[in-house]
Write a protein that holds these residues in place. Structure first.
Motif, PDB file in Angstrom:
ATOM      1  N   GLY A 280       0.975  -1.325  -0.156  1.00  0.00           N
ATOM      2  CA  GLY A 280       0.078  -0.014  -0.179  1.00  0.00           C
ATOM      3  C   GLY A 280       0.760   1.206   0.021  1.00  0.00           C
ATOM      4  N   PRO A 281       0.068   2.516  -0.090  1.00  0.00           N
ATOM      5  CA  PRO A 281       0.959   3.538   0.001  1.00  0.00           C
ATOM      6  C   PRO A 281       1.694   3.753   1.306  1.00  0.00           C
ATOM      7  N   PRO A 282       2.653   4.800   1.401  1.00  0.00           N
ATOM      8  CA  PRO A 282       3.290   5.191   2.627  1.00  0.00           C
ATOM      9  C   PRO A 282       2.283   5.635   3.736  1.00  0.00           C
ATOM     10  N   ARG A 283       2.358   4.962   4.917  1.00  0.00           N
ATOM     11  CA  ARG A 283       1.808   5.348   6.098  1.00  0.00           C
ATOM     12  C   ARG A 283       2.397   6.281   7.040  1.00  0.00           C
ATOM     13  N   PHE A 284       1.594   7.407   7.178  1.00  0.00           N
ATOM     14  CA  PHE A 284       2.423   8.422   8.105  1.00  0.00           C
ATOM     15  C   PHE A 284       1.367   8.671   9.311  1.00  0.00           C
ATOM     16  N   VAL A 285       2.159   8.725  10.424  1.00  0.00           N
ATOM     17  CA  VAL A 285       1.363   9.128  11.822  1.00  0.00           C
ATOM     18  C   VAL A 285       1.848  10.369  12.472  1.00  0.00           C
ATOM     19  N   TRP A 286       0.750  11.389  12.625  1.00  0.00           N
ATOM     20  CA  TRP A 286       0.963  12.402  13.359  1.00  0.00           C
ATOM     21  C   TRP A 286       0.309  12.624  14.681  1.00  0.00           C
ATOM     22  N   GLY A 307       1.900  16.700  -2.450  1.00  0.00           N
ATOM     23  CA  GLY A 307       1.264  15.992  -3.787  1.00  0.00           C
ATOM     24  C   GLY A 307       1.592  14.689  -3.564  1.00  0.00           C
ATOM     25  N   VAL A 308       2.049  14.006  -2.307  1.00  0.00           N
ATOM     26  CA  VAL A 308       2.283  12.567  -2.044  1.00  0.00           C
ATOM     27  C   VAL A 308       0.930  11.958  -1.944  1.00  0.00           C
ATOM     28  N   GLU A 309       1.028  10.606  -2.301  1.00  0.00           N
ATOM     29  CA  GLU A 309      -0.140   9.746  -2.244  1.00  0.00           C
ATOM     30  C   GLU A 309       0.145   8.877  -0.992  1.00  0.00           C
ATOM     31  N   ALA A 310      -0.467   9.188   0.059  1.00  0.00           N
ATOM     32  CA  ALA A 310      -0.032   8.231   1.423  1.00  0.00           C
ATOM     33  C   ALA A 310      -1.385   8.320   2.233  1.00  0.00           C
ATOM     34  N   ALA A 414       7.178  20.068   3.144  1.00  0.00           N
ATOM     35  CA  ALA A 414       6.647  19.276   2.137  1.00  0.00           C
ATOM     36  C   ALA A 414       7.835  18.387   1.171  1.00  0.00           C
ATOM     37  N   ASP A 415       9.028  19.123   1.294  1.00  0.00           N
ATOM     38  CA  ASP A 415      10.093  18.417   0.529  1.00  0.00           C
ATOM     39  C   ASP A 415      10.340  16.986   1.420  1.00  0.00           C
ATOM     40  N   ALA A 416      10.501  17.228   2.611  1.00  0.00           N
ATOM     41  CA  ALA A 416      11.006  15.971   3.552  1.00  0.00           C
ATOM     42  C   ALA A 416       9.721  15.061   3.352  1.00  0.00           C
ATOM     43  N   LEU A 417       8.418  15.264   3.189  1.00  0.00           N
ATOM     44  CA  LEU A 417       7.523  14.214   3.067  1.00  0.00           C
ATOM     45  C   LEU A 417       7.664  13.587   1.791  1.00  0.00           C
ATOM     46  N   ARG A 418       7.979  14.623   0.995  1.00  0.00           N
ATOM     47  CA  ARG A 418       8.153  13.766  -0.444  1.00  0.00           C
ATOM     48  C   ARG A 418       9.364  12.749  -0.608  1.00  0.00           C
ATOM     49  N   GLU A 419      10.289  13.174   0.066  1.00  0.00           N
ATOM     50  CA  GLU A 419      11.676  12.183   0.288  1.00  0.00           C
ATOM     51  C   GLU A 419      11.292  10.998   0.994  1.00  0.00           C
ATOM     52  N   ALA A 421       8.463   9.812   1.568  1.00  0.00           N
ATOM     53  CA  ALA A 421       7.387   8.751   0.903  1.00  0.00           C
ATOM     54  C   ALA A 421       8.053   7.975  -0.143  1.00  0.00           C
ATOM     55  N   SER A 422       9.116   8.684  -0.933  1.00  0.00           N
ATOM     56  CA  SER A 422       9.914   7.946  -2.006  1.00  0.00           C
ATOM     57  C   SER A 422      10.630   6.679  -1.691  1.00  0.00           C
ATOM     58  N   ASP A 423      11.248   7.279  -0.459  1.00  0.00           N
ATOM     59  CA  ASP A 423      12.234   6.136   0.311  1.00  0.00           C
ATOM     60  C   ASP A 423      11.507   4.925   0.894  1.00  0.00           C
TER      61      ASP A 423
END
Length: 458
Positions: A280-286, A307-310, A414-419, A421-423
């Protein structure tokens, strides 16, 4: 050893310091020590069943480890309360503690441990001074940052608070100019303590830089092996995670979840295979309190801008919850955002363990940043906005900005979230330092604190 702890709020109320004190008490008692916790009595629906009324003897509490001071509620939900520091409270406390010791067979007091910023600290230091007990003061909070984030006219509030403190502690004269900021306030507590502890290296260094170091009545150096003329220092002792809960969560996840090699802050590590993740897509928790200093709204803006799909889970509650929901509806990020509300602690840890990354967004506010250490203990990396917290964590994170200077911009997050998600999608996610799991256990933190107690009572 009999340790008397002082807090601003009852330890059964909500709050990070209260959770830490409950945990410290339990592990001190498991190690064979006696703990008495002195704090204002609760009034709200969470007030402990069977807690004594203010007119009842101290020993009628359902738990003899709690000595509940006469108090008044200070919030509309009656969750939090205060006790006015002064001679009346002094007399009540002395009589109640004598009765508690006599009727329960508790040993004589050995050390006072203050874990409060306001009235609890005043009462604790007054108690220790009256009886000549050595004091350990744990600095949980940046008072100046907290007041600036939550109070109108913060400079005026700090002036009033400093004046109240000087009066409560019996400060007759001070060198000019009289300090009226947050550091002067913490410094007066430190100056009356035999030891000062902080939950992180960066906070300890700030305390030392501003002179908030132990200068207790006995003049005991914080380290017995320090040479003549050595400067007083602040002991760094992390707040820990409950060993039993950690092991239970790891077992429930079927985990020996490998954290692999620590590597560098910017590496993926090299030893050990990455843990299997669910498809599945990356899963983030705040997770945290939804208030301005925690920066939930900038996180949601950055999530949309990235713009990440997560899949994003927001755990917690607070005054900005409605605004956060409205912002998601307005921005319509590609990521799905689930507001999960507040959860029991063990369930929250399970959600962290199941996530690909935790997102930490406050800057300059946290003195430790418990969430990212809980995540590292469970093998989950983090996106970290505060460079001080990142340096404390050491590895297993994506830094926001250059990782050296705090960058509060939405674009940097936003840049950090994109990085991240990509990793994560590529199977090259950052990997936490595996030693954090053992170093963060409360049993190890209690052993470190007992060493401090023994040092100042030797």
């Amino acid at each position: 050893m009999h340790v008397v702890m002082f807090g601003d709020q009852h330890v059964e109320s909500l709050g990070g310091a209260q959770v830490s004190m409950r945990l410290q008490r339990r592990f001190l008692e498991k190690a064979g020590h006696t703990v008495t916790v002195v704090a204002p009595a609760m009034h709200g629906p969470r007030a402990r069943a069977g807690a004594r009324l203010l007119s009842e003897p101290a020993t009628r509490s359902a738990d003899p480890s709690y000595l509940d001071l006469p108090s008044i509620p200070i919030t509309l939900d009656r969750e939090y309360s205060m006790t006015w520091p002064g001679r009346r409270t002094d007399r009540w406390l002395d009589a109640a503690l004598r009765r508690l010791i006599r009727e329960t067979g508790r040993p004589a007091v050995d050390v006072v441990h203050v874990q409060a910023d306001f009235w609890g600290a005043f009462i604790g230091h007054r108690f220790a001074a009256r009886h000549g007990f050595p004091v350990v003061h744990t600095m949980h909070n940046r008072v100046d940052v907290g007041i600036e984030a939550t109070a109108p006219l913060p400079k005026l509030v700090l002036r009033v608070l400093n004046a109240w403190q000087r009066r409560a502690l019996g400060v007759v004269a001070e060198a000019k100019p009289v300090g009226r900021d947050g550091w002067a306030y913490l410094g007066r507590f430190a100056g009356r303590s035999e030891a000062v502890t902080a939950p992180s290296s960066h906070f300890a260094k700030r305390l030392e830089a501003h002179g908030a170091v132990p200068q207790g009545r006995r003049g005991i150096l914080p380290h017995l092996d320090a040479g003549p003329g050595a400067a007083a220092q602040v002991d760094v002792i992390w707040n820990g995670i409950d060993d039993d809960v950690l092991d239970e969560v790891l077992a429930s996840m079927g985990s020996t979840r490998s954290t692999g090699s620590a590597g560098s802050a910017g590496s993926t590590g090299s030893a050990g295979a990455p843990a299997e993740r669910a498809p599945g897509p990356p899963r983030f928790v705040w997770l945290g309190r939804m208030s301005p200093e925690k920066r939930l709204l900038p996180f949601l803006e950055a999530l949309a801008a990235s713009g990440v799909e997560a899949e994003v889970e927001v755990i917690g509650g607070g005054g900005q919850q409605r605004a956060a929901r409205r912002l998601v509806e307005k921005l319509r990020p590609r990521a799905t955002v689930d507001f999960a509300g507040r959860m029991p602690y063990a369930q929250t840890l399970r959600r962290i363990a199941a996530a690909d990354a935790v997102v930490q967004t406050s800057i300059g506010f946290e003195t430790q940043g418990m969430t990212i250490f809980e995540a590292a203990s469970l093998g989950t990396p983090a996106v970290v906005s505060d460079p001080d917290l990142a340096a404390e964590l050491g590895a297993g994170f994506w830094a926001v900005g250059d990782g050296v200077t705090a960058d509060p911009s939405v674009a940097a997050l936003a840049d950090a979230l994109r990085e991240a998600a990509s990793d994560i999608s590529a199977g090259t996610a950052r990997r936490p330092d595996p030693s954090v799991r053992e170093r963060f256990r409360q049993s190890s933190r209690t052993a470190a604190m007992v060493e401090v107690y023994e040092r100042i009572t030797a």
